[in-house]
Design a protein around this motif. Sequence first.
Motif, PDB file in Angstrom:
ATOM      1  N   TYR A   1       0.836  -1.195   0.000  1.00 57.61           N
ATOM      2  CA  TYR A   1       0.000   0.000   0.000  1.00 57.61           C
ATOM      3  C   TYR A   1       0.870   1.244   0.000  1.00 57.61           C
ATOM      4  O   TYR A   1       1.917   1.293   0.645  1.00 57.61           O
ATOM      5  CB  TYR A   1      -0.911   0.008   1.228  1.00 57.61           C
ATOM      6  N   GLN A   2       0.400   2.230  -0.705  1.00 63.34           N
ATOM      7  CA  GLN A   2       1.067   3.523  -0.747  1.00 63.34           C
ATOM      8  C   GLN A   2       0.561   4.366   0.425  1.00 63.34           C
ATOM      9  O   GLN A   2      -0.531   4.124   0.935  1.00 63.34           O
ATOM     10  CB  GLN A   2       0.772   4.223  -2.079  1.00 63.34           C
ATOM     11  N   PRO A   3       1.329   5.372   0.848  1.00 67.69           N
ATOM     12  CA  PRO A   3       0.888   6.201   1.986  1.00 67.69           C
ATOM     13  C   PRO A   3      -0.502   6.812   1.796  1.00 67.69           C
ATOM     14  O   PRO A   3      -1.257   6.927   2.757  1.00 67.69           O
ATOM     15  CB  PRO A   3       1.951   7.289   2.064  1.00 67.69           C
ATOM     16  N   GLU A   4      -0.862   7.151   0.586  1.00 68.02           N
ATOM     17  CA  GLU A   4      -2.177   7.755   0.354  1.00 68.02           C
ATOM     18  C   GLU A   4      -3.319   6.736   0.425  1.00 68.02           C
ATOM     19  O   GLU A   4      -4.484   7.096   0.375  1.00 68.02           O
ATOM     20  CB  GLU A   4      -2.219   8.503  -0.977  1.00 68.02           C
ATOM     21  N   GLU A   5      -2.993   5.464   0.592  1.00 67.07           N
ATOM     22  CA  GLU A   5      -3.999   4.413   0.677  1.00 67.07           C
ATOM     23  C   GLU A   5      -4.252   3.935   2.110  1.00 67.07           C
ATOM     24  O   GLU A   5      -4.825   2.882   2.329  1.00 67.07           O
ATOM     25  CB  GLU A   5      -3.577   3.200  -0.162  1.00 67.07           C
ATOM     26  N   THR A   6      -3.869   4.729   3.101  1.00 67.24           N
ATOM     27  CA  THR A   6      -3.982   4.291   4.491  1.00 67.24           C
ATOM     28  C   THR A   6      -5.428   4.011   4.901  1.00 67.24           C
ATOM     29  O   THR A   6      -5.666   3.170   5.758  1.00 67.24           O
ATOM     30  CB  THR A   6      -3.379   5.321   5.454  1.00 67.24           C
ATOM     31  N   GLU A   7      -6.378   4.690   4.307  1.00 65.18           N
ATOM     32  CA  GLU A   7      -7.779   4.429   4.650  1.00 65.18           C
ATOM     33  C   GLU A   7      -8.174   3.001   4.266  1.00 65.18           C
ATOM     34  O   GLU A   7      -8.961   2.365   4.958  1.00 65.18           O
ATOM     35  CB  GLU A   7      -8.693   5.435   3.967  1.00 65.18           C
ATOM     36  N   LYS A   8      -7.612   2.476   3.185  1.00 67.60           N
ATOM     37  CA  LYS A   8      -7.895   1.099   2.782  1.00 67.60           C
ATOM     38  C   LYS A   8      -7.349   0.114   3.814  1.00 67.60           C
ATOM     39  O   LYS A   8      -7.977  -0.899   4.100  1.00 67.60           O
ATOM     40  CB  LYS A   8      -7.276   0.793   1.422  1.00 67.60           C
TER      41      LYS A   8
END
Length: 65
Positions: A43-50
């Motif tokens: 996961y990329q940092p901008e995908e933390t909600e996932k």
Amino acid sequence: MKPDFNVMSKAELRSYVLMHREDTEAFQALADRIYANPNPHWYQPEETEKIVDLLPSNKSTNIDN
């Protein structure tokens, strides 16, 4: 007589290991199978909600409530 771990599905083998925790041969067969077929998802940092949605604690409860 032990079952043939090579013909069992991964789910069947996992279930067997959970029911026969003392069977180190079955555990090793499951570990070998898991490590032989890794399927990591990075996961990329901008995908933390996932990532938060995937946590087991969020499956039965909702953080907003």
